[in-house]
Motif scaffolding. Sequence first.
Motif, short mmCIF file in Angstrom:
data_model
loop_
_atom_site.label_atom_id
_atom_site.label_comp_id
_atom_site.label_asym_id
_atom_site.label_seq_id
_atom_site.Cartn_x
_atom_site.Cartn_y
_atom_site.Cartn_z
N GLU A 187 0.80 -1.23 0.00
CA GLU A 187 0.00 0.00 0.00
C GLU A 187 0.83 1.27 0.00
O GLU A 187 0.32 2.36 -0.33
N VAL A 188 2.11 1.18 0.34
CA VAL A 188 2.91 2.37 0.65
C VAL A 188 3.37 3.09 -0.63
O VAL A 188 4.02 2.49 -1.49
N THR A 189 3.04 4.36 -0.75
CA THR A 189 3.49 5.18 -1.86
C THR A 189 4.91 5.68 -1.61
O THR A 189 5.44 5.58 -0.50
N ASP A 190 5.53 6.27 -2.64
CA ASP A 190 6.87 6.83 -2.48
C ASP A 190 6.91 7.89 -1.39
O ASP A 190 7.82 7.92 -0.55
N ALA A 191 5.91 8.77 -1.39
CA ALA A 191 5.86 9.85 -0.39
C ALA A 191 5.68 9.28 1.01
O ALA A 191 6.30 9.74 1.97
N ALA A 192 4.82 8.27 1.14
CA ALA A 192 4.60 7.66 2.45
C ALA A 192 5.87 6.98 2.95
O ALA A 192 6.19 7.05 4.15
N LEU A 193 6.60 6.32 2.06
CA LEU A 193 7.83 5.66 2.47
C LEU A 193 8.82 6.67 3.02
O LEU A 193 9.50 6.41 4.02
N GLU A 194 8.91 7.84 2.42
CA GLU A 194 9.80 8.87 2.94
C GLU A 194 9.40 9.29 4.35
O GLU A 194 10.25 9.51 5.22
N ALA A 195 8.09 9.37 4.61
CA ALA A 195 7.62 9.69 5.96
C ALA A 195 7.99 8.58 6.93
O ALA A 195 8.40 8.84 8.07
N TRP A 196 7.87 7.33 6.51
CA TRP A 196 8.26 6.21 7.36
C TRP A 196 9.74 6.29 7.70
O TRP A 196 10.14 6.11 8.86
N LEU A 197 10.57 6.54 6.69
CA LEU A 197 12.01 6.60 6.92
C LEU A 197 12.39 7.78 7.82
O LEU A 197 13.30 7.67 8.64
N ASP A 198 11.68 8.87 7.68
CA ASP A 198 11.95 10.05 8.51
C ASP A 198 11.54 9.81 9.96
O ASP A 198 12.29 10.12 10.89
N GLU A 199 10.35 9.26 10.15
CA GLU A 199 9.81 9.12 11.50
C GLU A 199 10.26 7.85 12.20
O GLU A 199 10.25 7.78 13.44
N ASP A 200 10.61 6.81 11.44
CA ASP A 200 10.96 5.52 12.03
C ASP A 200 12.37 5.09 11.65
O ASP A 200 12.70 3.91 11.64
N GLY A 201 13.21 6.09 11.36
CA GLY A 201 14.58 5.80 10.93
C GLY A 201 15.39 5.03 11.95
O GLY A 201 16.23 4.19 11.59
N ASP A 202 15.18 5.28 13.24
CA ASP A 202 15.92 4.56 14.27
C ASP A 202 15.64 3.06 14.21
O ASP A 202 16.55 2.25 14.41
N TYR A 203 14.40 2.71 13.94
CA TYR A 203 14.04 1.29 13.82
C TYR A 203 14.74 0.67 12.62
O TYR A 203 15.27 -0.46 12.70
N VAL A 204 14.79 1.39 11.52
CA VAL A 204 15.45 0.90 10.32
C VAL A 204 16.94 0.69 10.57
O VAL A 204 17.52 -0.34 10.20
N ARG A 205 17.57 1.66 11.22
CA ARG A 205 19.01 1.53 11.51
C ARG A 205 19.28 0.41 12.51
O ARG A 205 20.30 -0.29 12.42
N MET A 206 18.39 0.22 13.47
CA MET A 206 18.54 -0.90 14.40
C MET A 206 18.47 -2.23 13.66
O MET A 206 19.22 -3.17 13.96
#
Length: 252
Positions: A187-206
């Motif tokens: 379901e995730v659009t390009d714009a939504a993915l950027e919001a996920w990466l911005d707001e949940d970046g710590d989880y991604v890096r973990m």
Amino acid sequence: MTHLVVLQHLEREGPARFAEEALRRGWAVTVCRPDRGEPMPRLGPDQALLVLGGPMGVADIGSPSFPWLEGEVALLRECLACERPVIGLCLGAQLLAFAAGGQVVPLMAGEPPVRAYEVGWGPVAWSRTQEQEPVLAGLDAALPALHWHGDRIQLPAAATLLGSTPLCAEQMFRIGHHAHGLQFHVEVTDAALEAWLDEDGDYVRMALGPDGVEQVRAGQGRWGEEGERQGRRLINNLLDRACALLGGYPLM
């Protein structure tokens, strides 16, 4: 009019492409936010349910921080009992499996097993044929999908496994002929993915290491277009199935 009712659990995880495709069909789309104290919807005969993702989980059922989770499980059990069309994404898939008698456990990998996280792009391979499963019609042998989780679903006896990844077997499943769960995100659009990466970046890096955000962006550049093409086909197949179950046209 066919109606898609959406349970959303935080601002950045909306229905996105599901809403776009439903609206393109002329469906009504209503978003309910139980996390903001909105009551659980009372579903009518022309309504299908879409349950989205979120950082909370089955282990949080009963927590005072997420009092609405119990209500969602009760609603899902009601939908299963009356064979209402249901689509669960990530958290939604986990709650759907739990409502049907399954469990959700931390994702483990390796020998000896250690805690694992599946984040970023990876192919979901189908374990059933298109002839067996109409919702897989028109898809390639594997769908490049976005993953964003650290749990694994232990499917209930009533579930049929439809798709897997090497790290997590339970990626897509069906319960009965009316309920489908997807651990991954189409379901995730390009714009939504950027919001996920911005707001949940710590989880991604973990999950992926210091350059995790850059890894996900690189995967988006490589797989995003094909993931969207096949993802929209899967979304429309699921909406076709819901429409048929609601009486819009005969089941295949």
